[in-house]
Design a protein around this motif. Sequence first.
Motif, PDB file in Angstrom:
ATOM      1  N   GLN A   1     122.506  85.021 106.476  1.00 43.74           N
ATOM      2  CA  GLN A   1     122.818  85.128 105.045  1.00 43.74           C
ATOM      3  C   GLN A   1     124.048  84.297 104.686  1.00 43.74           C
TER       4      GLN A   1
ATOM      5  N   LYS B   1     122.922  80.739 104.495  1.00 45.97           N
ATOM      6  CA  LYS B   1     122.169  80.513 103.259  1.00 45.97           C
ATOM      7  C   LYS B   1     123.099  80.411 102.058  1.00 45.97           C
ATOM      8  N   ASN B   2     124.240  81.098 102.150  1.00 43.92           N
ATOM      9  CA  ASN B   2     125.229  81.050 101.064  1.00 43.92           C
ATOM     10  C   ASN B   2     126.178  79.865 101.179  1.00 43.92           C
TER      11      ASN B   2
END
Length: 419
Positions: free
Chosen positions: A100, A103-104
Amino acid sequence: MTKLAGLTPEVLSHDERLDRLAEVAVHVGLGLKAGQELVMTASIDALPLVRRITDHAYKAGASLVTTLFSDEEATLMRFHSASDASFDTASNWLYEGMAQAFKNGAARLAISGENPSLLANEDPEKVSRANRARSKAYMPALSLIAGFDINWTIVSFAAPAWAKAMFPDDPEDIAVAKLWHAIFAASRVDTPDPVAAWKAHNDALHARTAQLNARRYSALRFRGPGTDLTVGLADEHEWAGGASTAKNGVICNANIPTEEVFTTPHKSRVEGYVSSTKPLSYQGTLIQDISVRFEGGRIIDAKARTGLDVLSKVLETDEGSRRLGEVALVPHSSPISKSGLLFYNTLYDENAASHIALGQSYSKCFIDGSDLSPEELSVRGANSSLIHIDWMIGSGEVDVDGITAQGEAEPVMRKGEWA
């Protein structure tokens, strides 16, 4: 102390060199951009380097640096004291969180330096189960790294156990000092301007990849002692080496150091037999004198003098673990090879010799690979697996031919050197 050829050392203190290594990691390895988060993993032994990298990252504008530490003693405690069920367990939540973060927009930095024989005396079945559980859990994050969605890099720290494995006859402090000398030289931090030295080196690697891309070979053939291997190359493959641009637009060097140019084999077009030329240190196990045979792209027979139990379990990981995801060319005269040192660490030993990798392919090694789906990459010959394990097959006795689309052989390397 061993001196890596072609690099002139400056008179610098250890702390100055360590700081330069941190600077290279942030500005050459990561190409870290202002506003990026950084996720770093390291052993607790590497704390001095972690702190310097953290400082340089914040000076470069990092919004947040988060470090996840490991401890080899705690790893051994698991094998000595944990229940049997423990070895089928992994921190899924942790790797999902890392994925995550990527992805950020976070960057990824790993500091290597583990004891190459940490798990040599542990139950191979438990080692295999723990590695498989971790590989499955890590896949959400690994797929973003292998797909080059983010800027990432690996650097090293001279941990005492690693140093003693390399220099067993020296007192620990001398062994550590020798290893640091080798790391600093290989990472080009002893040059007057390390960033400029890396630019020149990247330019040379880019020139070599351009030559190979212009030839458009359909296969490579490796021949030497214990080796006659034809590696068919994936359709519309592309050679890479040195600094590359990740999908997020950041230019980075994934490995510090690096001497290789590499591309993607076709998962079904590898034939023949091959022997390793250096030991493979994998997850705390030293696997020596590997010898395998391929048919139809798949390993059908595997042998090793030590670590065969672990190697056999690795090959059972999934369908793709017996197939190749990478082939790389490195001249025998590379600085790391000329040092005469065996590092027992893939990050270094793979940059002393041409090598192949079992498992996952890199999408960056295809023309327009970043725009292709996993299914489209597979059609072109890309392999998919939970693992990606490099092992060395090149030496001063190995020749490499490029096979054209017409089936003609052209010399690429002779006696380990560019032809």
